[in-house]
Design an enzyme around this catalytic site. Structure first.
Site, PDB file in Angstrom:
ATOM      1  N   SER A  73       0.780  -1.161  -0.006  1.00  0.00           N
ATOM      2  CA  SER A  73      -0.013   0.066   0.043  1.00  0.00           C
ATOM      3  C   SER A  73       0.764   1.559  -0.199  1.00  0.00           C
ATOM      4  O   SER A  73       0.219   2.229  -0.195  1.00  0.00           O
ATOM      5  CB  SER A  73      -1.018   0.193   1.167  1.00  0.00           C
ATOM      6  OG  SER A  73      -2.223  -0.693   1.029  1.00  0.00           O
ATOM      7  N   LYS A 114       0.515   3.366  -2.929  1.00  0.00           N
ATOM      8  CA  LYS A 114      -0.595   4.341  -3.234  1.00  0.00           C
ATOM      9  C   LYS A 114      -0.250   5.741  -3.107  1.00  0.00           C
ATOM     10  O   LYS A 114      -0.992   6.610  -3.623  1.00  0.00           O
ATOM     11  CB  LYS A 114      -1.792   4.083  -2.269  1.00  0.00           C
ATOM     12  CG  LYS A 114      -2.217   2.557  -2.307  1.00  0.00           C
ATOM     13  CD  LYS A 114      -3.293   2.133  -1.061  1.00  0.00           C
ATOM     14  CE  LYS A 114      -4.021   0.998  -1.044  1.00  0.00           C
ATOM     15  NZ  LYS A 114      -4.701   0.404   0.128  1.00  0.00           N
ATOM     16  N   TYR A 132      -3.363  -2.054 -10.513  1.00  0.00           N
ATOM     17  CA  TYR A 132      -3.424  -1.977  -9.030  1.00  0.00           C
ATOM     18  C   TYR A 132      -2.436  -3.103  -8.567  1.00  0.00           C
ATOM     19  O   TYR A 132      -1.745  -2.935  -7.672  1.00  0.00           O
ATOM     20  CB  TYR A 132      -4.953  -2.100  -8.375  1.00  0.00           C
ATOM     21  CG  TYR A 132      -4.684  -2.049  -6.942  1.00  0.00           C
ATOM     22  CD1 TYR A 132      -4.607  -0.990  -6.265  1.00  0.00           C
ATOM     23  CD2 TYR A 132      -5.071  -3.354  -6.295  1.00  0.00           C
ATOM     24  CE1 TYR A 132      -4.472  -0.700  -4.989  1.00  0.00           C
ATOM     25  CE2 TYR A 132      -4.866  -3.234  -5.010  1.00  0.00           C
ATOM     26  CZ  TYR A 132      -4.777  -2.148  -4.319  1.00  0.00           C
ATOM     27  OH  TYR A 132      -4.842  -1.987  -2.935  1.00  0.00           O
ATOM     28  N   VAL A 172       1.213  -3.646   4.032  1.00  0.00           N
ATOM     29  CA  VAL A 172       1.080  -5.041   4.548  1.00  0.00           C
ATOM     30  C   VAL A 172       2.411  -6.138   4.219  1.00  0.00           C
ATOM     31  O   VAL A 172       2.601  -7.034   4.869  1.00  0.00           O
ATOM     32  CB  VAL A 172      -0.055  -5.869   4.292  1.00  0.00           C
ATOM     33  CG1 VAL A 172      -1.331  -5.335   4.725  1.00  0.00           C
ATOM     34  CG2 VAL A 172      -0.373  -6.225   2.803  1.00  0.00           C
ATOM     35  N   TYR A 197      -4.266   2.793   7.638  1.00  0.00           N
ATOM     36  CA  TYR A 197      -5.346   1.958   7.721  1.00  0.00           C
ATOM     37  C   TYR A 197      -6.427   2.638   8.720  1.00  0.00           C
ATOM     38  O   TYR A 197      -6.460   3.895   9.016  1.00  0.00           O
ATOM     39  CB  TYR A 197      -5.147   0.616   8.041  1.00  0.00           C
ATOM     40  CG  TYR A 197      -4.172  -0.162   7.145  1.00  0.00           C
ATOM     41  CD1 TYR A 197      -4.569  -0.153   5.753  1.00  0.00           C
ATOM     42  CD2 TYR A 197      -2.753  -0.529   7.577  1.00  0.00           C
ATOM     43  CE1 TYR A 197      -3.526  -0.856   4.803  1.00  0.00           C
ATOM     44  CE2 TYR A 197      -1.911  -1.069   6.583  1.00  0.00           C
ATOM     45  CZ  TYR A 197      -2.354  -1.089   5.092  1.00  0.00           C
ATOM     46  OH  TYR A 197      -1.511  -1.718   4.265  1.00  0.00           O
TER      47      TYR A 197
HETATM   48  N1  GLU Z   1      -2.285  -5.833  -2.015  1.00  0.00           N
HETATM   49  C1  GLU Z   1      -3.345  -6.067  -1.035  1.00  0.00           C
HETATM   50  C2  GLU Z   1      -4.715  -5.549  -1.135  1.00  0.00           C
HETATM   51  O1  GLU Z   1      -4.870  -4.615  -2.042  1.00  0.00           O
HETATM   52  C3  GLU Z   1      -2.824  -5.314   0.576  1.00  0.00           C
HETATM   53  C4  GLU Z   1      -2.291  -4.035   0.233  1.00  0.00           C
HETATM   54  C5  GLU Z   1      -1.957  -3.092   1.633  1.00  0.00           C
HETATM   55  O2  GLU Z   1      -2.615  -2.888   2.259  1.00  0.00           O
HETATM   56  O3  GLU Z   1      -0.732  -2.987   1.643  1.00  0.00           O
HETATM   57  O4  GLU Z   1      -5.661  -6.080  -0.637  1.00  0.00           O
END
Ligand code: GLU
Length: 306
Positions: free
Chosen positions: A65, A68, A190, A260, A242
């Site tokens: 993530s 992002k 993605y 994650v 999160y």
């Molecule tokens: N690749 C996973 C997803 O999109 C986790 C991404 C993350 O939260 O680090 O579900």
């Protein structure tokens, strides 16, 4: 007098050891489940180019993530304030892949760092680039000066094989008119962006863009306006962890982003970027040692944004 970073990193690494075994390595795909739990690295780089590292700071891992932030920076630069018509700016307080919240909010994701929001951002990149996957990597190469940073195709493939919730999020937003490209195209980009492998050293270098108010310190190249950099940092502070963003701001007091794969990157505007990697995650999906290390860092240096 600048802080004595080498001895501070040593002290952090020593204290962080007591946190091993308190979290769980991500196991939703085999490629992440196999990463040894005891990996631990920290890297710090100042906007003046001083670098400090500890442990596995040069080993690449799945940034997940954290990607992002890169895609958001690209999309924000291209779309400007229009972007916020399609994605909100409030912390979610919900798990990163919540479908429930998206239904209440009729397909407009709460923020760009929950999965739904990141998927809209990816859709925006498809509008502007013939090959968004190449554009994302090129952007990271520009930020880091490391042209061999790449997608981990095994991780990308596993993401696709297990990505049912992400597929549900894109389909749901498409039914609300907030996704303009095919579901398959959005998911493909993605899943690849999540699979990018970078080291703590490379992440710290890349995030200097945000610490340095939108310009790359090493080259002086301006990527974002000062105002855009400020806004991205605000989103990192409020939404970067999160459903634990409030606690992270409370304990650490820095804008940042976790993934994650166990990575966390945080910045001190006008000063430095710091990246930590330890794969064991807490129940929110944030690295246990990563949070501990950054909390100690701001405590020991007396530096934070507050
Ligand atoms: N690749 C996973 C997803 O999109 C986790 C991404 C993350 O939260 O680090 O579900």
């Amino acid at each position: 007098m600048p802080p004595d970073y080498p001895s501070i990193l040593n002290e952090i690494a020593e204290a962080a050891k007591s946190e091993f075994g308190k979290g769980k390595v991500a196991n939703y795909i085999p490629a992440l489940a196999q990463v040894p739990a005891e990996k631990f690295g920290i890297a710090l780089e100042t906007i003046r180019g001083e670098q400090f590292g500890w442990g596995d700071s040069e080993e690449r891992f799945s940034i997940q993530s954290i990607s992002k932030v890169f895609t958001l920076a690209l999309a924000f630069r291209l779309e400007g304030e229009n972007l916020w018509k399609r994605v909100g700016l409030e912390p979610s307080g919900n798990p990163f892949n919540s479908l429930v919240q998206l239904e209440y909010e009729q397909g407009i994701p709460r923020n760009p760092f929950i999965n739904a929001g990141a998927l809209v951002v990816t859709d925006v990149l498809l509008e502007h680039y013939a090959d968004p996957k190449a554009a994302i990597l090129e952007f990271i190469h520009t930020l880091t000066g490391q042209n061999d940073i790449a997608y981990d195709l095994e991780v990308a493939r596993s993401e696709r094989e297990t990505g049912y919730t992400n597929a549900a999020l894109v389909n749901f937003m498409k039914s609300h008119g907030n996704i303009r490209h095919s579901v398959a195209a959005v998911l493909d980009v993605y899943f690849h962006q999540c699979s990018i492998a970078m080291s703590c050293r490379e992440l710290a270098r890349a995030f200097l863009l945000f610490a340095n108010h939108g310009a790359i310190p090493a080259t002086g190249e301006r990527i974002l306006t000062k105002s855009q950099a400020k806004r991205l940092n605000a989103i990192m502070l409020t939404c970067g962890f999160y459903d634990e963003a409030g606690e992270f701001a409370f304990a650490v007091g820095l804008p940042g982003k976790s993934g994650v794969g166990g990575g966390i990157v945080a910045i001190i505007p006008g000063e430095l970027a710091i990246a930590v990697w330890s794969p064991e995650l807490n129940e929110h999906g944030n690295s246990v040692l990563g949070i501990k290390a950054l909390e100690m860092f701001t405590t020991l240096t007396g530096m934070s944004i507050f």
